[in-house]
Design an enzyme around this catalytic site. Structure first.
Site, PDB file in Angstrom:
ATOM      1  N   PRO A   1      52.597 -12.312 -13.188  1.00 29.36           N
ATOM      2  CA  PRO A   1      51.294 -12.151 -12.544  1.00 29.36           C
ATOM      3  C   PRO A   1      51.254 -10.866 -11.718  1.00 29.36           C
ATOM      4  O   PRO A   1      52.089 -10.644 -10.849  1.00 29.36           O
ATOM      5  CB  PRO A   1      51.190 -13.400 -11.655  1.00 29.36           C
ATOM      6  CG  PRO A   1      52.093 -14.402 -12.288  1.00 29.36           C
ATOM      7  CD  PRO A   1      53.227 -13.595 -12.849  1.00 29.36           C
ATOM      8  N   GLU A   2      50.274 -10.007 -12.032  1.00 27.13           N
ATOM      9  CA  GLU A   2      50.057  -8.796 -11.265  1.00 27.13           C
ATOM     10  C   GLU A   2      48.813  -8.997 -10.405  1.00 27.13           C
ATOM     11  O   GLU A   2      48.315 -10.117 -10.264  1.00 27.13           O
ATOM     12  CB  GLU A   2      49.922  -7.604 -12.216  1.00 27.13           C
ATOM     13  CG  GLU A   2      51.174  -7.366 -13.059  1.00 27.13           C
ATOM     14  CD  GLU A   2      51.048  -6.172 -13.995  1.00 27.13           C
ATOM     15  OE1 GLU A   2      50.249  -5.249 -13.698  1.00 27.13           O
ATOM     16  OE2 GLU A   2      51.742  -6.158 -15.036  1.00 27.13           O
TER      17      GLU A   2
END
Length: 286
Positions: free
Chosen positions: A2-3
């Protein structure tokens, strides 16, 4: 992993669906999840607290509590925060369960086991984030920031953009996409970029992050939002994991996969010349 867009999506879901609820009980199936404070204090301070707000700093998810503490989660590679119901209760890879008032629960699961949690007071939270760079969608990421920060550096531009002390929350997916839009090869040294290239690059970083948020994140395998749904930005990627496909810039070339700084990297060699020569025609991508 997850960015920024994926964590931002989860944060917004929590703000809509969970903020205001009280934590009635805490279960920690994973022995490695809690990094601070002790496991016992973590449970004691969480139990009975009410979620007062949700926010994000870089790739960290923060749930502010009415006690003054903040629950900080790093979802790392495969962390999923799921609201039950409506999501079916997961039975595997559980790391944390927060039993909420009204019969609901937040389940934190991670098949990789890398997610970590901290419960921090205000001073600890400030110290935790003091070395992070500006948020790329915030006011501190002002025009000219990247050039001022990196213009004298001889390091490769991709590695610098991945440095969280330079700009917070940007990861491999969105860096590759931004470099393609800016027509800059990932191995270019920062001190070789022109004024126009810096301007294009900073705009491309913001544009790609905003698109990722609009599409509720990128899902290749593990990422899910709070209601267990996949993101759909993967359907809009131009070069990332597109090796062998025609370049979307219309140059007639193909996207290739290379390794830069140990990271899988995707680019079009024609549109992103390694020596910085030439100017590809800029297209607007939907």
């Amino acid at each position: 992993m997850p960015e920024l867009p994926e964590v931002e999506t989860i944060k917004r879901d929590l703000g809509e669906l969970v903020v205001g609820a009280r934590v009635e009980d805490v279960e920690i199936p994973s022995p490695v999840l809690v990094e601070h404070p002790s496991r016992e204090d973590f449970v004691r301070r969480l139990r009975g607290a009410r979620a007062a707000g949700a926010r994000r700093r870089a790739k960290h998810l923060i749930v502010d509590l009415d006690s003054g503490d903040a629950l900080v989660l790093q979802l790392k590679i495969g962390g999923q925060l799921l609201l039950v119901p409506p999501v079916k209760e997961p039975a595997t890879a559980l790391m944390l369960v927060l039993r909420l008032e009204g019969g609901r629960s937040l389940f934190l699961r991670d098949e990789t086991g890398f997610t970590r949690a901290r419960l921090l007071d205000a001073g600890e939270l400030e110290r935790r984030f003091e070395d992070l760079g500006p948020e790329p969608l915030g006011d501190e990421f002002r025009p000219g920031y990247l050039r001022e920060k990196l213009g004298g550096r001889r390091a490769r531009i991709k590695g610098l953009l991945l440095d969280q002390k330079v700009v917070a929350g940007v990861g491999n997916i969105y860096v590759d996409e931004a470099l393609f839009d800016a027509r800059i090869h990932p191995t270019r040294k920062a001190n070789t970029l022109t004024e126009d290239e810096w301007t294009r690059l900073q705009a491309a970083v913001k544009e790609n992050l905003r698109a990722g948020i609009e599409h509720r994140g990128t899902t290749f395998s593990l990422y899910r939002d709070v209601l267990g749904r996949k993101g759909h930005h993967q359907d809009h990627l131009k070069v990332f994991v597109q090796a062998g496909k025609p370049c979307p810039g219309g140059c007639g070339g193909k996207v290739v996969k290379e390794k830069v700084g140990g990271r899988a990297t995707f680019l079009c060699p024609a549109c992103q010349p390694e020596d910085g020569s030439g100017e590809a025609v800029r297209l607007e991508f939907g």
